[in-house]
Each structure stands twice: as structure tokens, then as C-alpha cells.
Design an enzyme around this catalytic site. Structure first.
Site, PDB file in Angstrom:
ATOM      1  N   GLY A 136      10.797   3.602  -0.759  1.00 19.09           N
ATOM      2  CA  GLY A 136       9.487   2.977  -0.546  1.00 19.09           C
ATOM      3  C   GLY A 136       8.766   2.854  -1.877  1.00 19.09           C
ATOM      4  N   ARG A 245      -1.630  -6.409  -6.555  1.00 16.63           N
ATOM      5  CA  ARG A 245      -2.356  -5.153  -6.316  1.00 16.63           C
ATOM      6  C   ARG A 245      -3.876  -5.358  -6.257  1.00 16.63           C
ATOM      7  NH1 ARG A 245       1.364  -1.712  -9.427  1.00 16.63           N
ATOM      8  NH2 ARG A 245       2.605  -1.672  -7.531  1.00 16.63           N
ATOM      9  N   GLU A 365       1.918  -1.627  -1.257  1.00 12.22           N
ATOM     10  CA  GLU A 365       1.841  -2.116  -2.648  1.00 12.22           C
ATOM     11  C   GLU A 365       1.356  -1.035  -3.618  1.00 12.22           C
ATOM     12  OE1 GLU A 365       0.157  -6.103  -2.889  1.00 12.22           O
ATOM     13  OE2 GLU A 365       1.126  -6.505  -0.969  1.00 12.22           O
TER      14      GLU A 365
HETATM   15  C1  LIG Z   1       1.043  -2.474   6.622  1.00 14.57           C
HETATM   16  C2  LIG Z   1       2.212  -2.349   5.700  1.00 14.57           C
HETATM   17  C3  LIG Z   1       2.882  -3.495   5.307  1.00 14.57           C
HETATM   18  C4  LIG Z   1       3.987  -3.397   4.472  1.00 14.57           C
HETATM   19  N1  LIG Z   1       4.654  -4.522   4.137  1.00 14.57           N
HETATM   20  C5  LIG Z   1       5.744  -4.452   3.351  1.00 14.57           C
HETATM   21  C6  LIG Z   1       6.472  -5.642   3.021  1.00 14.57           C
HETATM   22  O1  LIG Z   1       6.112  -6.748   3.406  1.00 14.57           O
HETATM   23  N2  LIG Z   1       7.585  -5.509   2.250  1.00 14.57           N
HETATM   24  C7  LIG Z   1       8.010  -4.308   1.787  1.00 14.57           C
HETATM   25  O2  LIG Z   1       9.020  -4.285   1.092  1.00 14.57           O
HETATM   26  N3  LIG Z   1       7.354  -3.149   2.098  1.00 14.57           N
HETATM   27  C8  LIG Z   1       6.233  -3.210   2.868  1.00 14.57           C
HETATM   28  N4  LIG Z   1       5.549  -2.057   3.199  1.00 14.57           N
HETATM   29  C9  LIG Z   1       6.052  -0.772   2.748  1.00 14.57           C
HETATM   30  C10 LIG Z   1       5.230  -0.195   1.619  1.00 14.57           C
HETATM   31  O3  LIG Z   1       5.443  -0.910   0.444  1.00 14.57           O
HETATM   32  C11 LIG Z   1       5.613   1.288   1.500  1.00 14.57           C
HETATM   33  O4  LIG Z   1       5.107   1.930   2.636  1.00 14.57           O
HETATM   34  C12 LIG Z   1       5.071   1.911   0.236  1.00 14.57           C
HETATM   35  O5  LIG Z   1       5.739   1.432  -0.906  1.00 14.57           O
HETATM   36  C13 LIG Z   1       5.234   3.444   0.275  1.00 14.57           C
HETATM   37  O6  LIG Z   1       6.548   3.776   0.558  1.00 14.57           O
HETATM   38  P1  LIG Z   1       6.865   4.806   1.751  1.00 14.57           P
HETATM   39  O7  LIG Z   1       6.072   4.391   2.946  1.00 14.57           O
HETATM   40  O8  LIG Z   1       8.335   4.885   1.899  1.00 14.57           O
HETATM   41  O9  LIG Z   1       6.286   6.176   1.270  1.00 14.57           O
HETATM   42  P2  LIG Z   1       6.985   7.221   0.266  1.00 14.57           P
HETATM   43  O10 LIG Z   1       7.528   6.532  -0.920  1.00 14.57           O
HETATM   44  O11 LIG Z   1       7.872   8.082   1.060  1.00 14.57           O
HETATM   45  O12 LIG Z   1       5.714   8.055  -0.173  1.00 14.57           O
HETATM   46  C14 LIG Z   1       4.991   8.820   0.810  1.00 14.57           C
HETATM   47  C15 LIG Z   1       3.783   9.429   0.129  1.00 14.57           C
HETATM   48  O13 LIG Z   1       4.208  10.308  -0.900  1.00 14.57           O
HETATM   49  C16 LIG Z   1       3.290  10.279  -1.973  1.00 14.57           C
HETATM   50  N5  LIG Z   1       4.013   9.867  -3.188  1.00 14.57           N
HETATM   51  C17 LIG Z   1       5.094   9.056  -3.295  1.00 14.57           C
HETATM   52  N6  LIG Z   1       5.467   8.906  -4.577  1.00 14.57           N
HETATM   53  C18 LIG Z   1       4.607   9.620  -5.298  1.00 14.57           C
HETATM   54  C19 LIG Z   1       4.445   9.858  -6.701  1.00 14.57           C
HETATM   55  N7  LIG Z   1       5.268   9.305  -7.621  1.00 14.57           N
HETATM   56  N8  LIG Z   1       3.448  10.680  -7.099  1.00 14.57           N
HETATM   57  C20 LIG Z   1       2.612  11.241  -6.204  1.00 14.57           C
HETATM   58  N9  LIG Z   1       2.698  11.053  -4.869  1.00 14.57           N
HETATM   59  C21 LIG Z   1       3.681  10.258  -4.429  1.00 14.57           C
HETATM   60  C22 LIG Z   1       2.203   9.280  -1.572  1.00 14.57           C
HETATM   61  O14 LIG Z   1       1.134   9.965  -0.968  1.00 14.57           O
HETATM   62  C23 LIG Z   1       2.872   8.410  -0.558  1.00 14.57           C
HETATM   63  O15 LIG Z   1       1.948   7.810   0.348  1.00 14.57           O
HETATM   64  C24 LIG Z   1       4.420  -2.133   4.012  1.00 14.57           C
HETATM   65  C25 LIG Z   1       3.724  -0.975   4.396  1.00 14.57           C
HETATM   66  C26 LIG Z   1       2.628  -1.067   5.214  1.00 14.57           C
HETATM   67  C27 LIG Z   1       1.912   0.197   5.615  1.00 14.57           C
END
Ligand SMILES: Cc1cc2nc3c(=O)[nH]c(=O)nc-3n(C[C@H](O)[C@H](O)[C@H](O)COP(=O)(O)OP(=O)(O)OC[C@H]3O[C@@H](n4cnc5c(N)ncnc54)[C@H](O)[C@@H]3O)c2cc1C
Length: 379
Positions: A136, A245, A365
Site C-alpha cells: 500500500g 496530493r 495517496e
Molecule cells: C477511499 C480509498 C481509495 C483508494 N483508491 C485507490 C486507487 O484508486 N488505486 C490504488 O492503487 N490505491 C487506492 N487506495 C489505496 C491507498 O493508496 C492505500 O490505502 C494507501 O497507500 C495506504 O496503504 P495501506 O492501506 O495498505 O496501508 P499500509 O501501507 O499498510 O499502512 C497502514 C498504516 O501504517 C502507517 N504507516 C505506513 N507506512 C508508514 C511509514 N513509512 N511511517 C509511518 N507510518 C506508516 C500509517 O498510519 C498507515 O495508515 C485507496 C484507498 C482508499 C481508502
């Protein structure tokens, strides 16, 4: 000044904007104000219908362009106005922008000719498929395999959380071609939504919207599906996300301005303890706090968009705007619910909807924490 519509005229009147942005804000605000946003029941059908409506009205026309970049202040203006009026209108608009930005900035002449006219008319639906169950925030970990096969590639793996993934006609897909380690082994592809071997399944969301996970099983694409250069997919993804962003910040300002407006009107109309809610000191304090945050979020967003359009380095400004505006919007909407009391918790009331709609902005994003890390690293 109190924003009576999607925009604070004090911010829009600053030299950071030009007359064409003020004109755009006014025209789109007028178009939105006169609309009945009711539509088909299911989120996928609603998104499809909204996109067709927005396209037919000409609000996507700029996507069919040969210019290398879409102008960001206009993009922020559109998102702010649409988010103020209707969450799903902003949602479909923003995803169409993301997909088109990748095609415009990295597509060949043939790819642009094939995809941009439909995206700009709202008759062709786009998606940007980056995230996976195991990747993600950390896009360098993308694992979807694109194995060379003759002159084309065969895709196997999964994407998830993809906006418009279940209704898209074309998807920008980030996949691993293995040309190098980590991010250097990724390539972007343009994949038709009806490609054999691609199966999208809708995901239910906190605020209903077209959102899907996508399975790729021996999904074959030709050599003309490669978007940009092989091994440069990570650059395509980061570039598109970095530009977008600040537009998430603009949408956050739109949601927050709506919540503030609703809270102010309610506080002025509701009587308690022999006066109006708006005359109680702690309610006044809350309204003032909302107003301060809204102003700060608007200004940070305007600064980021102005920097991008002026050719300045805007990465930090864009991240700063997104972190501040999305966190502030969450706080403003929460404060609005508090001022409404129980009435703010009634299912499907405007404030309750905003409470659910605004939550995702702090995650997609670039979650706030990830952007805070990159801001800290740039110090
Ligand atoms: C409404 C919605 C629409 C979306 N649309 C798209 C789309 O069109 N295309 C697409 O490809 N994706 C899409 N996404 C996915 C979105 O880009 C991801 O949810 C986002 O990149 C976070 O990845 P994850 O959910 O896997 O969280 P993870 O990467 O698992 O992270 C979970 C949490 O861990 C913490 N974290 C993660 N990394 C770090 C760091 N380096 N330092 C500190 N804390 C950290 C943060 O609190 C984060 O929220 C969408 C998400 C939502 C909610």
C-alpha cells in the site's frame, strides 16, 4: 469571511489565483448548486452516471490535451467545489484525473489518442491500480507479475482498494517486470477493463463508492500496453501521486467548508439555555477554531498549487497541504457533529455523511504518517 459557498472569496481573491480560476470556481459552483444529486442506487451505477453527467457538462474536457501537464490550481478548484457539493462527484472526477494524468504525461501519441477522448467525455472510465494486499504505502513492494510472453506480457497477481476498479474501461496498472531490484523492476501498463483474465470484485466502503479488488489470472497484454518506459513504472506512479496530493487537500477543504457552513447555520438557528447555540462561549470557541483551521488549510493548498504551476519544487508543499488539510478536515467535521448533537448522528444526514466521507482522505495517496516522514526527511 464566512464561506457561503465552496470557496472563501478572501483566499480565491489572492494573487496566488488568476481570474480564470475565480471564473471556474464560480461557474462550477453555480452548476453544482442547481443539481439534484440523487441517482441510481448502487455505488457503481451512481459513479458511472455521475461521470457521464460531469463529462457531458464539459468539466472533464481539459483531459483531452497534448499539453504535458494539467494545471494544478484549476484541478484544486474543481475538487474543492465538487467535494463541497457531493462526495461522489469529487471521487469520480479525481480518479478520472489520476488516470488521464498518467496517460497524458507518459503515453505515446497513439495511447493518448485512444484513451483521452473517452476519459474527457466521461464516456470512458479510468482507474489507477497501484495498491496490492501486500503493498500500500510501500509501492516498491508491488508484486503483481508481468512476465514477458512473445512480444507482450502476461499479468498474474492482485490489486486492491482500486477506485472505479469495478467500472473502469481502462486501468493504469503497476506491475513487476523484474528489470531491476525493488522499484527499478516496475513497469506501468494500460490494461482494458474487459481484458480476458481480469476480474474485479466490488468492496463495500464506509462511504459507498465504486471500489474494487482485482484479480489478474494469465491476463495477456500486447507490447503497446506499456505506458512510458519499461522499468520506469515507479516513476510514473510517484509523479502522478505527488501532483495529485495537493488536490486531496483541496477536496478536504471542500468537505470542511461544507461542515463549517452547516455547523454555523445550525448554531445560529438552535436555541438552548435561553440563547442561541452560537452565543454560548464554548460553541463560539469551536466555531472560531474551525474557521482558523479552514483558513490555514485553504492557504496551504493554494500555496502548493501555485508552486506547482509556477514550476517551483512543490513536493514538500504538496505533502504539507495534504497532511494539514486532511487532518484539519477530520477535526472540523467532528466538531460539526458535536455542534449538531444527536441530530449529527442521524444516518444519512448531511453531517453524518461528511463524517464518513472525510475519513479516507487521511489514508489514500499517502497516509499522514508517511507524508510526515517525508517532510521530516526534507528538513
Ligand atoms: C477511499 C480509498 C481509495 C483508494 N483508491 C485507490 C486507487 O484508486 N488505486 C490504488 O492503487 N490505491 C487506492 N487506495 C489505496 C491507498 O493508496 C492505500 O490505502 C494507501 O497507500 C495506504 O496503504 P495501506 O492501506 O495498505 O496501508 P499500509 O501501507 O499498510 O499502512 C497502514 C498504516 O501504517 C502507517 N504507516 C505506513 N507506512 C508508514 C511509514 N513509512 N511511517 C509511518 N507510518 C506508516 C500509517 O498510519 C498507515 O495508515 C485507496 C484507498 C482508499 C481508502
Amino acid at each position: 469571511m464566512t464561506p457561503a459557498t465552496a470557496f472563501d472569496p478572501d483566499v480565491l481573491g489572492l494573487p496566488l489565483f488568476e481570474d480564470r480560476h475565480r471564473d471556474l470556481a464560480e461557474r462550477l459552483d453555480r452548476w453544482c448548486s442547481g443539481r439534484d444529486w440523487a441517482g441510481p442506487a448502487g455505488p457503481a451505477d451512481r459513479c458511472r452516471a455521475l461521470l457521464a453527467e460531469i463529462g457531458a457538462a464539459g468539466w472533464l474536457r481539459h483531459l483531452d490535451t497534448d499539453r504535458p501537464a494539467t494545471e494544478l490550481r484549476s484541478l484544486c478548484v474543481r475538487r474543492q467545489v465538487l467535494a463541497y457539493h457531493e462526495d461522489l462527484a469529487d471521487y469520480v472526477y479525481s480518479i478520472q484525473e489520476l488516470c488521464a494524468a498518467a496517460v497524458t504525461r507518459y503515453g505515446s501519441g497513439e495511447q493518448r489518442r485512444r484513451h483521452l477522448p473517452g476519459l474527457a467525455a466521461g464516456t470512458g472510465i479510468g482507474a489507477l491500480a497501484l495498491s496490492e494486499p501486500g503493498a500500500g504505502s510501500d509501492l516498491a513492494a508491488v508484486a503483481l507479475e508481468a512476465a514477458p510472453d512473445g512480444d507482450g506480457f502476461v499479468l498474474n497477481g492482485a490489486k486492491t482498494w482500486i477506485a472505479q476498479g469495478d467500472i473502469a474501461d481502462v486501468l493504469v496498472v503497476l506491475a513487476r517486470t523484474g528489470d531491476g531490484p525493488g522499484p527499478l523492476g516496475l513497469t506501468a501498463f494500460l490494461v482494458p477493463g474487459d481484458a480476458p483474465g481480469l476480474k474485479a470484485s466490488p468492496i463495500g466502503a464506509i462511504a459507498p463508492r465504486s471500489w474494487a479488488e482485482i484479480a489478474f489470472t494469465d491476463c495477456r497484454v500486447g507490447p503497446d500496453a506499456v505506458l512510458g518506459e519499461r522499468g520506469r513504472g515507479y516513476v510514473v506512479a510517484l509523479d502522478v501521486l505527488e501532483r495529485a496530493r495537493m488536490t486531496v487537500a483541496a477536496a478536504a477543504v471542500g468537505f470542511a467548508a461544507r461542515a463549517f457552513r452547516l455547523a454555523l447555520d445550525h448554531a445560529r438557528g438552535r436555541r438552548a439555555f435561553g440563547s442561541r447555540l452560537a452565543d454560548l462561549q464554548l460553541v463560539k470557541s469551536s466555531l472560531a477554531d474551525m474557521r482558523v483551521k479552514l483558513s490555514a488549510a485553504s492557504l496551504l493548498t493554494a500555496r502548493a498549487a501555485w508552486a506547482a504551476d509556477s514550476g517551483e519544487d512543490y513536493a514538500e508543499a504538496s505533502s504539507t497541504a495534504k497532511v494539514y488539510a486532511t487532518e484539519a478536515a477530520g477535526e472540523i467535521v467532528d466538531a460539526a457533529v458535536q455542534i449538531f448533537g444527536a441530530a449529527g448522528l442521524v444516518a444519512d444526514s448531511p453531517v453524518e455523511r461528511l463524517y464518513r466521507q472525510v475519513r479516507s482522505l487521511r489514508i489514500y495517496e499517502g497516509p499522514s504518517e508517511v507524508l510526515q516522514m517525508s517532510i521530516a526527511e526534507s528538513l
